[in-house]
Design a protein around this motif. Structure first.
Motif, mmCIF file in Angstrom:
data_model
loop_
_atom_site.group_PDB
_atom_site.id
_atom_site.type_symbol
_atom_site.label_atom_id
_atom_site.label_comp_id
_atom_site.label_asym_id
_atom_site.label_seq_id
_atom_site.Cartn_x
_atom_site.Cartn_y
_atom_site.Cartn_z
ATOM 1 N N ALA A 1 2.192 -2.958 -0.485
ATOM 2 C CA ALA A 1 1.625 -4.308 -0.376
ATOM 3 C C ALA A 1 2.663 -5.241 0.235
ATOM 4 O O ALA A 1 3.558 -5.722 -0.448
ATOM 5 N N GLN B 1 -2.521 -5.028 6.448
ATOM 6 C CA GLN B 1 -2.846 -4.736 5.060
ATOM 7 C C GLN B 1 -4.292 -4.281 4.934
ATOM 8 O O GLN B 1 -4.610 -3.319 4.238
ATOM 9 N N PHE C 1 -3.634 -0.305 4.279
ATOM 10 C CA PHE C 1 -3.264 -0.117 2.886
ATOM 11 C C PHE C 1 -3.868 1.168 2.307
ATOM 12 O O PHE C 1 -3.171 1.977 1.686
#
Length: 353
Positions: A114, A145, A149
Motif C-alpha cells: 500500500a 494502487q 495492488f
C-alpha cells in the motif's frame, strides 16, 4: 520551519500519550469510535486525514504538474522505488523477522504493497520538498494502487513464496475497498485543493491567495495530523499495551523499512541528478505507506481482530514518529548532500532582539 513545526515531535509524543490514556481510561470509547464508519472507512479518521491533507494540496500550483509528469527520469525512479523495490524489501523483512508468525507476516507484506497517498503530503511540506512533484507522485501511486495492488498481493503472498519453497497465503482483496480508499483519501482533498486555488485566484488573485489565504489554512495540517494520531492510539491503545512483544516484533522490520527506503530513495535521486526538493519528495513518497488502505484490506480480508489487521495497525504507529524524525534528517542532510542547490530551504535567521 515555524515554532510550532520545530516542536512537532513534542506535540506528537503528547498526542500519542493522550490517545493511549483515552483508550485505556474511557470505557467503550474505542468501540464507539470504531463503529463510526461509512462503507468500511472510519469516519473519525477520515475527517482527520482530510483536514490534514487539504492545506498541502491547496498550496499545489496545478499548472506546473504537467512539467513534473514529463520528467521521465523522476517518474521512472519513483515508480521503480515504489512498485518494485518497496514491496520486495518488505517481503524480505517480513520473512526475516517473522518466519514463525504467518499472519503477522501477511499483514506486514500488505503494508508494503500500500503505497503512500496521504501523510506524505505533510512530511514533504515540513521538509520543504517540491509540493508539485509530491502531488504528481501521489496521484501516480493512487492509479497504480488501483491497477496493481491485487496483482502484487497475489504475487507476494502466493507466487513468490511458492517459487522459493515457502508457505503461501490465500487472499482475495476487495477491488471496491482499494478504489474507495483512493477516491476518498486522495480524491476529496485533491478536488478541494483544486477548487480552492481556482476560486481564490479567480476572485482575489494569486498574490492574495498565496500570501493571505494559504497562511490562514496552514495550521489545519498540523491540527489534522495530531487529531489523527490521538485517534489511532486511542483505538489501538489496548492492543498496544496488551501485546508489547508482538508490537516490538512488527515494529522492528517496519523501522528498518522506513529508514532504508528513505535513505535509498534520497541517495538514488541525488545520483540521478535531482535537486534537494525533488529528491526529498521522491524519498518520502517511497518511504511512506497508505496505512488506511492496508488496515481496510486486512480487516476486509481477514477480520477486524485478526493478526494481519493488527500488523497493519502497528504500521502507522511506527511510521508517524519515524517519518517525523526523517523530516529533521532531510533538513540536516540537505546542505551536505546538495551543497549550493537553489531548492534548499533558506536558513533560519536569528530574530533581532
Amino acid at each position: 520551519m515555524s515554532v510550532a513545526d520545530r516542536y512537532l515531535p513534542v506535540w506528537i509524543l503528547i498526542a500519542m500519550a493522550v490517545g493511549l490514556l483515552l483508550g485505556r481510561t474511557v470505557p467503550g470509547l474505542g468501540t464507539a469510535l470504531s463503529a463510526l464508519e461509512i462503507g468500511g472507512v472510519s469516519l473519525p479518521i477520515l475527517i482527520g486525514l482530510l483536514v490534514m491533507m487539504y492545506p498541502p494540496l491547496a498550496k499545489v500550483r496545478f499548472d506546473k504538474t504537467a512539467e513534473v509528469a514529463a520528467d521521465r527520469r523522476l517518474m521512472v525512479l519513483s515508480l521503480t522505488l515504489n512498485w518494485l523495490v518497496g514491496p520486495a524489501l518488505m517481503f524480505a523483512l517480513a520473512w526475516i523477522f517473522l518466519p514463525d508468525e504467518p499472519e503477522l507476516r501477511t499483514g506486514l507484506i500488505i503494508v508494503g504493497l500500500a503505497r503512500c497517498i496521504a501523510m506524505v503530503l505533510v512530511w514533504t511540506e515540513l521538509s520543504c520538498a517540491d509540493r508539485e512533484v509530491t502531488a504528481v507522485l501521489v496521484a501516480v501511486n493512487a492509479l497504480f494502487q488501483v491497477l496493481m495492488f491485487g496483482v502484487l498481493g497475489w504475487f507476494y503472498l502466493q507466487v513468490l513464496p511458492g517459487w522459493l519453497g515457502l508457505a503461501t497465503t490465500a487472499a482475495e482483496f476487495s477491488f471496491t475497498a482499494i478504489v474507495t480508499s483512493v477516491l476518498v483519501f486522495l480524491g476529496v482533498p485533491l478536488l478541494a485543493g483544486l477548487v480552492s486555488r481556482w476560486i481564490g485566484e479567480r476572485r482575489r488573485g494569486r498574490e492574495w491567495y498565496e500570501s493571505r489565504f494559504l497562511p490562514a489554512i496552514s495550521p489545519l495540517a498540523m491540527i489534522g495530523l495530531l487529531y489523527t494520531i490521538v485517534l489511532l492510539f486511542c483505538l489501538q491503545g489496548e492492543q498496544i499495551t496488551a501485546q508489547p512483544l508482538t508490537v516490538a516484533r512488527v515494529a522492528l522490520p517496519l523501522l528498518i523499512y522506513f529508514v532504508g527506503m528513505f535513505a535509498l530513495a534520497l541517495l538514488a535521486s541525488r545520483a540521478a541528478g535531482l535537486g534537494y526538493a525533488r529528491s526529498t519528495s521522491v524519498a518520502f513518497t517511497a518511504a511512506g505507506n497508505n496505512f488506511e488502505l492496508a488496515i481496510a484490506v486486512s480487516i476486509g480480508t481477514f477480520g477486524a481482530n485478526s493478526a494481519p489487521a493488527l500488523a497493519g495497525t502497528i504500521g502507522p504507529l511506527v511510521e508517524i514518529p519515524v517519518l517525523v524524525g526523517l523530516v529533521y534528517v532531510a533538513l540536516w542532510l540537505g546542505p551536505r548532500l546538495f551543497p549550493g542547490d537553489p531548492t534548499l530551504p533558506a536558513p533560519r535567521r536569528p530574530q533581532a532582539r
